[in-house]
Design a protein around this motif. Structure first.
Motif, short mmCIF file in Angstrom:
data_model
loop_
_atom_site.label_atom_id
_atom_site.label_comp_id
_atom_site.label_asym_id
_atom_site.label_seq_id
_atom_site.Cartn_x
_atom_site.Cartn_y
_atom_site.Cartn_z
N SER A 215 0.84 -1.20 0.00
CA SER A 215 0.00 0.00 0.00
C SER A 215 0.88 1.24 0.00
CB SER A 215 -0.90 0.04 1.24
OG SER A 215 -1.75 -1.08 1.30
N ILE A 216 0.36 2.31 -0.60
CA ILE A 216 1.13 3.56 -0.65
C ILE A 216 1.53 4.02 0.75
CG2 ILE A 216 0.97 6.02 -1.21
CD1 ILE A 216 -0.67 5.29 -3.65
N VAL A 217 0.58 3.94 1.70
CA VAL A 217 0.87 4.44 3.04
C VAL A 217 1.84 3.55 3.79
CG1 VAL A 217 -1.31 5.68 3.24
CG2 VAL A 217 -1.18 3.31 3.98
N GLN A 218 2.05 2.32 3.34
CA GLN A 218 2.97 1.42 4.02
C GLN A 218 4.39 1.53 3.46
OE1 GLN A 218 0.87 0.82 6.68
NE2 GLN A 218 1.97 -1.10 6.73
N ARG A 219 4.51 1.97 2.22
CA ARG A 219 5.83 2.07 1.60
C ARG A 219 6.57 3.31 2.10
NH1 ARG A 219 2.84 1.17 -3.35
NH2 ARG A 219 3.28 3.32 -3.95
N TYR A 220 7.89 3.26 1.96
CA TYR A 220 8.68 4.47 2.23
C TYR A 220 8.33 5.50 1.17
CZ TYR A 220 12.58 7.71 2.43
OH TYR A 220 13.33 8.85 2.51
N GLN A 221 8.01 6.71 1.61
CA GLN A 221 7.57 7.76 0.70
C GLN A 221 8.66 8.82 0.57
OE1 GLN A 221 3.27 8.83 1.55
NE2 GLN A 221 3.62 7.37 3.21
N LYS A 222 9.30 8.83 -0.59
CA LYS A 222 10.34 9.81 -0.85
C LYS A 222 9.72 11.21 -0.92
CE LYS A 222 13.06 6.55 -3.64
NZ LYS A 222 13.63 6.27 -4.97
N GLN A 223 10.46 12.19 -0.49
CA GLN A 223 10.04 13.59 -0.56
C GLN A 223 8.77 13.88 0.25
OE1 GLN A 223 11.97 15.98 -2.11
NE2 GLN A 223 13.40 14.27 -2.33
N PHE A 224 8.42 13.00 1.17
CA PHE A 224 7.18 13.16 1.93
C PHE A 224 7.18 14.47 2.72
CE2 PHE A 224 4.28 11.10 5.36
CZ PHE A 224 3.16 11.59 4.72
N PHE A 225 8.31 14.79 3.33
CA PHE A 225 8.40 16.01 4.11
C PHE A 225 8.20 17.24 3.24
CE2 PHE A 225 11.18 19.38 6.03
CZ PHE A 225 10.36 19.67 7.11
N HIS A 226 8.84 17.27 2.08
CA HIS A 226 8.74 18.43 1.19
C HIS A 226 7.33 18.58 0.62
CE1 HIS A 226 13.00 19.33 1.42
NE2 HIS A 226 13.24 18.04 1.26
N HIS A 227 6.68 17.45 0.35
CA HIS A 227 5.30 17.53 -0.12
C HIS A 227 4.39 18.10 0.97
CE1 HIS A 227 6.39 14.18 -3.16
NE2 HIS A 227 6.58 15.37 -3.68
N GLY A 228 4.65 17.74 2.21
CA GLY A 228 3.88 18.30 3.31
C GLY A 228 4.10 19.81 3.44
N LEU A 229 5.34 20.26 3.23
CA LEU A 229 5.61 21.70 3.25
C LEU A 229 4.87 22.42 2.13
CD1 LEU A 229 9.47 21.79 3.95
CD2 LEU A 229 7.65 22.52 5.51
N MET A 230 4.84 21.79 0.96
CA MET A 230 4.11 22.39 -0.16
C MET A 230 2.61 22.47 0.16
SD MET A 230 6.13 20.39 -3.22
CE MET A 230 5.07 20.95 -4.54
N PHE A 231 2.08 21.42 0.78
CA PHE A 231 0.67 21.42 1.20
C PHE A 231 0.45 22.56 2.21
CE2 PHE A 231 -2.51 20.22 4.34
CZ PHE A 231 -3.58 19.82 3.56
N TYR A 232 1.33 22.66 3.17
CA TYR A 232 1.24 23.69 4.23
C TYR A 232 1.19 25.09 3.62
CZ TYR A 232 3.17 26.61 8.05
OH TYR A 232 3.42 27.59 8.98
N HIS A 233 2.09 25.37 2.69
CA HIS A 233 2.13 26.70 2.08
C HIS A 233 0.93 26.92 1.17
CE1 HIS A 233 5.93 27.81 3.81
NE2 HIS A 233 6.54 26.76 3.29
N ALA A 234 0.48 25.86 0.47
CA ALA A 234 -0.70 25.98 -0.39
C ALA A 234 -1.95 26.30 0.44
CB ALA A 234 -0.90 24.70 -1.19
N GLN A 235 -2.06 25.67 1.60
CA GLN A 235 -3.22 25.94 2.46
C GLN A 235 -3.17 27.35 3.04
OE1 GLN A 235 -5.24 23.73 1.65
NE2 GLN A 235 -3.55 22.45 0.99
N ARG A 236 -1.99 27.79 3.43
CA ARG A 236 -1.85 29.17 3.92
C ARG A 236 -2.33 30.16 2.85
NH1 ARG A 236 1.00 30.00 8.63
NH2 ARG A 236 1.22 32.18 8.06
#
Length: 340
Positions: A215-236
Motif C-alpha cells: 500500500s502507498i501508506v505502508q511504503r517508504y515515501q520519498k520527498q514526503f516532508f517536502h510535499h507536506g511543506l508544499m501542502f502547508y504553504h498551499a493551504q496558507r
C-alpha cells in the motif's frame, strides 16, 4: 446520464482488482457507470480490466502511461457523466449498499459532499476494524477543517460521494505528481470541506480499505516532508485568499508539526533502503527547518500522545541521534501492530 460515476484508479493490483470490481458490480444500486483508469500497470491489470468490462457494459477501461494518482483522479473527473462521482482504489472493496446509502443521503439532504465511515482491513493479520471518526462531528466547517488538519479525521477521497456540478463549479482537481504527492487527497478534501454548502454523513462503515505492505501508506515515501511543506504553504495561501487565515493558523501549525513527526517515522520504515547516514541527514533537515521550528513553539503538547510528546521534545531540541532512536523504535512498534 447515470446517477453515480465510480472512478477506479488502477496500478499493479492484479491480485486484488477482480475482487474490487466484483464488489462494484454487485452493488444494490445499479444506476452507475464505472470508469477504470489503468495508470500504466506492468502486471496483468490491463487484461483483467478488459475482461471484466466485456462482461458488464457499465464498465469501461482507459489505459494511459503512468502519471500518478492525481492525474488518474483528474482524468476520471473529466470522463465522468454521473450526477455524483466517487473514487475507488483498486485494492479496496465496497460494501453492497455503498452506492445506495450515499446516494440516498445526498438526495435527502441536497449535500455537495457525503462522507461515510469505513473499515480497515489488515491483510497480514487478517483483522478488520471499523472507524468511528465521524460520530461526534457536525458539518460546522471550522470544526471539520481543524479536525482534518489535526489528523482527527482522515482526508481520504474514497469514502466520499461528490456532487459533480459542485466539483466543476469550483474546478476542484488533484495536484499532479510533479506538484504534490502522497498528500493529494487531503489537499482536495480540505477544499471540498471549505467550499461545500452542505456536508452530510453516513455513520456506517461502507468502504473496506485494505492495508498491505505494498500500500502507498505502508511504503517508504520519498520527498514526503517536502510535499507536506508544499501542502502547508498551499493551504496558507488558500486561507489568505479567503480571508480566514486567523481562524486556521493554529491548526496549520499543528498540521506541520504532526506531519513532520510522521515523516520522521517514515524515514525508519523497514522498506526504506537508504543508508543510516542518509536517514540521519533527513532527520536533521526536518527538525532544523524554519517552518517546523516556528510551529513547534506554538502548539500545545497536550494535543499529542505521550509517545509523540517524547519524540516532539527531542525534535524541538534538535537532538538528532536520540530522536532517531525513538522514531525507529516507534515505527517498529507500528509495523508490529500492523502484522499482529
Amino acid at each position: 446520464m447515470p446517477a453515480i460515476s465510480l472512478l477506479v484508479a488502477v496500478y499493479n493490483t492484479s491480485q486484488y482488482v477482480e475482487q474490487c470490481l466484483q464488489s462494484i458490480a454487485d452493488q444494490s444500486f445499479s444506476d452507475i457507470e464505472v470508469i477504470l483508469i489503468n495508470d500504466g500497470s506492468t502486471d496483468h491489470c490491463g487484461e483483467l480490466l478488459e475482461a471484466f468490462a466485456a462482461r458488464d457494459q457499465r464498465f469501461r477501461v482507459i489505459h494511459q502511461a503512468n502519471q500518478g494518482l492525481g492525474a488518474v483522479r483528474n482524468r476520471g473527473i473529466e470522463e465522468a457523466q454521473g450526477t455524483y462521482l466517487a473514487f475507488v482504489d483498486s485494492d479496496d472493496i465496497l460494501a453492497p449498499h455503498y452506492c445506495e446509502a450515499l446516494y440516498e443521503k445526498a438526495k435527502m439532504t441536497g449535500a455537495d459532499l457525503v462522507v461515510s465511515e469505513y473499515w480497515i482491513q489488515f491483510e497480514q493479520s487478517r483483522r478488520t476494524i471499523p472507524t468511528n471518526l465521524l460520530s461526534h462531528r457536525s458539518a460546522h466547517k471550522p470544526s471539520l477543517i481543524e479536525a482534518l488538519l489535526y489528523g482527527e479525521i482522515t482526508g481520504f477521497s474514497w469514502n466520499k460521494l461528490y456532487r459533480r456540478a459542485f466539483i466543476e463549479e469550483h474546478h476542484i482537481r488533484f495536484p499532479l505528481r510533479c506538484e504534490l504527492e502522497n498528500i493529494e487527497d487531503q489537499y482536495v478534501t480540505l477544499r471540498c470541506f471549505y467550499l461545500s454548502k452542505n456536508i452530510a454523513f453516513v455513520h456506517e462503515p461502507l468502504y473496506y480499505y485494505r492495508v498491505h505492505m505494498s500500500s502507498i501508506v505502508q511504503r517508504y515515501q520519498k520527498q514526503f516532508f517536502h510535499h507536506g511543506l508544499m501542502f502547508y504553504h498551499a493551504q496558507r495561501l488558500f486561507f489568505k485568499e479567503h480571508e480566514v487565515m486567523a481562524t486556521y493558523e493554529k491548526a496549520l501549525d499543528l498540521f506541520i508539526v504532526n506531519h513532520t513527526l510522521h515523516c520522521m517515522l517514515n524515514e525508519w520504515k523497514s522498506q526504506n533502503s537508504l543508508s543510516f547516514q542518509e536517514k540521519l541527514d533527513h532527520m536533521r533537515e526536518m527538525v532544523t527547518h524554519e517552518a517546523f521550528q516556528h510551529a513547534v513553539k506554538q502548539v500545545e503538547p497536550s494535543k499529542f500522545t505521550v509517545r509523540k510528546r517524547m519524540i516532539l521534545f527531542l525534535a524541538r531540541s534538535q537532538w538528532v541521534y536520540p530522536l532517531s532512536a525513538a522514531a525507529s523504535s516507534y515505527q517498529k512498534w507500528i509495523e508490529y501492530q500492523t502484522r499482529k
